[in-house]
Design an enzyme around this catalytic site. Structure first.
Site, PDB file in Angstrom:
ATOM      1  N   ASP A  58       0.815  -1.210   0.000  1.00 19.29           N
ATOM      2  CA  ASP A  58       0.000   0.000   0.000  1.00 19.29           C
ATOM      3  C   ASP A  58       0.853   1.267   0.000  1.00 19.29           C
ATOM      4  O   ASP A  58       0.514   2.254  -0.655  1.00 19.29           O
ATOM      5  CB  ASP A  58      -0.922   0.017   1.225  1.00 19.29           C
ATOM      6  CG  ASP A  58      -2.114  -0.924   1.070  1.00 19.29           C
ATOM      7  OD1 ASP A  58      -2.445  -1.270  -0.080  1.00 19.29           O
ATOM      8  OD2 ASP A  58      -2.708  -1.308   2.089  1.00 19.29           O
ATOM      9  N   HIS A  89       2.568   6.289  -2.584  1.00 22.34           N
ATOM     10  CA  HIS A  89       3.624   7.198  -3.042  1.00 22.34           C
ATOM     11  C   HIS A  89       3.507   7.457  -4.542  1.00 22.34           C
ATOM     12  O   HIS A  89       3.661   8.591  -5.005  1.00 22.34           O
ATOM     13  CB  HIS A  89       5.003   6.623  -2.705  1.00 22.34           C
ATOM     14  CG  HIS A  89       5.470   6.943  -1.326  1.00 22.34           C
ATOM     15  ND1 HIS A  89       5.083   6.220  -0.228  1.00 22.34           N
ATOM     16  CD2 HIS A  89       6.274   7.926  -0.857  1.00 22.34           C
ATOM     17  CE1 HIS A  89       5.641   6.732   0.866  1.00 22.34           C
ATOM     18  NE2 HIS A  89       6.361   7.768   0.504  1.00 22.34           N
ATOM     19  N   ASP A 112      -4.104  12.738  22.092  1.00 19.34           N
ATOM     20  CA  ASP A 112      -2.832  12.584  21.382  1.00 19.34           C
ATOM     21  C   ASP A 112      -2.921  13.193  19.991  1.00 19.34           C
ATOM     22  O   ASP A 112      -1.913  13.578  19.406  1.00 19.34           O
ATOM     23  CB  ASP A 112      -2.458  11.105  21.266  1.00 19.34           C
ATOM     24  CG  ASP A 112      -1.892  10.539  22.562  1.00 19.34           C
ATOM     25  OD1 ASP A 112      -1.675  11.327  23.506  1.00 19.34           O
ATOM     26  OD2 ASP A 112      -1.668   9.320  22.626  1.00 19.34           O
ATOM     27  N   ALA A 130     -11.983   5.050   1.727  1.00 17.11           N
ATOM     28  CA  ALA A 130     -10.892   4.128   1.388  1.00 17.11           C
ATOM     29  C   ALA A 130      -9.879   4.028   2.513  1.00 17.11           C
ATOM     30  O   ALA A 130      -9.275   2.976   2.729  1.00 17.11           O
ATOM     31  CB  ALA A 130     -10.207   4.571   0.098  1.00 17.11           C
ATOM     32  N   SER A 144     -10.354   2.073   6.868  1.00 17.32           N
ATOM     33  CA  SER A 144      -9.930   0.777   7.408  1.00 17.32           C
ATOM     34  C   SER A 144      -8.435   0.749   7.726  1.00 17.32           C
ATOM     35  O   SER A 144      -7.901  -0.299   8.079  1.00 17.32           O
ATOM     36  CB  SER A 144     -10.253  -0.340   6.410  1.00 17.32           C
ATOM     37  OG  SER A 144      -9.596  -0.102   5.191  1.00 17.32           O
ATOM     38  N   ASN A 189      -7.423   5.013  10.767  1.00 16.89           N
ATOM     39  CA  ASN A 189      -8.704   5.309  11.410  1.00 16.89           C
ATOM     40  C   ASN A 189      -9.242   4.108  12.189  1.00 16.89           C
ATOM     41  O   ASN A 189      -9.713   4.250  13.319  1.00 16.89           O
ATOM     42  CB  ASN A 189      -9.714   5.755  10.355  1.00 16.89           C
ATOM     43  CG  ASN A 189     -11.115   5.905  10.898  1.00 16.89           C
ATOM     44  OD1 ASN A 189     -11.408   6.831  11.642  1.00 16.89           O
ATOM     45  ND2 ASN A 189     -11.996   4.982  10.519  1.00 16.89           N
ATOM     46  N   SER A 208      -7.508   1.589  13.379  1.00 13.90           N
ATOM     47  CA  SER A 208      -6.620   1.352  14.518  1.00 13.90           C
ATOM     48  C   SER A 208      -6.915   2.310  15.668  1.00 13.90           C
ATOM     49  O   SER A 208      -6.666   1.986  16.830  1.00 13.90           O
ATOM     50  CB  SER A 208      -5.159   1.501  14.084  1.00 13.90           C
ATOM     51  OG  SER A 208      -4.821   0.528  13.117  1.00 13.90           O
ATOM     52  N   GLN A 259       3.005  12.879   4.039  1.00 14.42           N
ATOM     53  CA  GLN A 259       3.617  14.208   3.988  1.00 14.42           C
ATOM     54  C   GLN A 259       3.383  14.920   5.321  1.00 14.42           C
ATOM     55  O   GLN A 259       2.247  15.188   5.690  1.00 14.42           O
ATOM     56  CB  GLN A 259       3.018  15.023   2.850  1.00 14.42           C
ATOM     57  CG  GLN A 259       3.197  14.369   1.485  1.00 14.42           C
ATOM     58  CD  GLN A 259       2.428  15.107   0.410  1.00 14.42           C
ATOM     59  OE1 GLN A 259       2.885  16.122  -0.102  1.00 14.42           O
ATOM     60  NE2 GLN A 259       1.244  14.606   0.074  1.00 14.42           N
TER      61      GLN A 259
END
EC number: 2.7.1.23
Length: 255
Positions: A44, A49, A144, A152, A155, A158, A160, A216
């Site tokens: 991924d 990139h 934090d 997309a 999953s 987000n 986690s 980035q």
């Protein structure tokens, strides 16, 4: 899908060069700028990139997974690779446009396919104020960090962070806190994809914050504005029996 010109991208330092050499022998690949489809071999991260690098060409991407999870990729099938591309389905991804301002007053913009995230730079929790469409929705979040994810990307980071998974065609965005301390029970919000979300960082001297759009990163941020944009759509190709929508549904059932 009738495709004649295909470009191939891969990491020349990959540990899977033997497999890549097999794929290179399958077809007489063209230059990227001349392609009708860009094959990206890797995971991924490699795909993201290269999407950022070549999305301005408006050429569909077909990922071949040689990484770990490969959520945005297709499984490796050397014998059926070209057939799978010709029979593939298209998923349209609308990226997020992030605008940030740092403590020196410098303004930057960046696009994100998966998510925009803001997070504390030191051991102290970040404090920020949240606006949606110009209306204050939270005067102070202590956490934090926080993130805004596309369907997309819902999953990925987000999920986690205990955010919900969104169907690809939902026209929604996830606004998810990262380890929220106050309000402790706030788990985020689901917003229409037309929403504009603004984070104003509080007490930036004592509690510095960074922001990222995918990979980035920008340092010492004072405010972040995020919205979905349809000006730069990204086309991803998936095997007809292994669509992105199917994967998103499967992920919700622990698949």
């Amino acid at each position: 899908m009738n495709i004649n010109k295909i470009a191939l991208i891969y990491n020349h330092n990959s540990k899977h060069l033997a497999i890549i050499e097999e794929i290179k022998k399958l077809y007489n690949y063209c230059k990227i700028e001349e392609a009708e489809v860009i094959i990206v071999i890797g995971g991924d991260g490699e795909l993201l990139h290269n999407i950022h690098r070549y999305m301005h060409l408006n050429i569909p991407f077909y990922g071949v997974n040689l990484g770990n999870l490969g959520f945005l990729m297709n499984p490796l099938d050397t014998k059926k690779l070209l057939q799978n591309i010709h029979e593939s389905t298209v998923s349209i991804l609308n990226p997020l446009l992030m605008q940030v301002e740092d403590t020196s007053g410098q303004i930057y913009t960046a696009l994100a396919i998966n998510e925009v995230s803001i997070f504390r730079k030191t051991n102290q929790a970040a404090k920020f104020r949240i606006e949606v469409n110009g209306i204050e929705r939270m005067s102070e979040l202590v956490a934090d960090g926080a993130l805004v994810a596309t369907p997309a990307g819902s999953s990925a980071y987000n999920l986690s962070a205990s955010g919900p998974i969104l169907p690809l065609e939902s026209n929604m965005l996830c606004l998810t806190p990262i380890c929220s301390f106050r309000p402790r029970r706030w788990h985020g919000a689901l917003l229409l994809s037309s929403a504009t979300i603004k984070f104003e960082i509080l007490n930036t001297n004592k509690r510095p914050v960074n922001a990222t759009a995918d990979f980035q990163e920008f340092n010492n941020i004072t405010n972040v504005t995020v919205k979905s944009t349809k000006d730069k759509p990204v086309k991803l190709l998936f095997n007809k029996n292994h669509t992105l929508e199917d994967r998103i549904i499967k992920e919700q059932f622990g698949g």
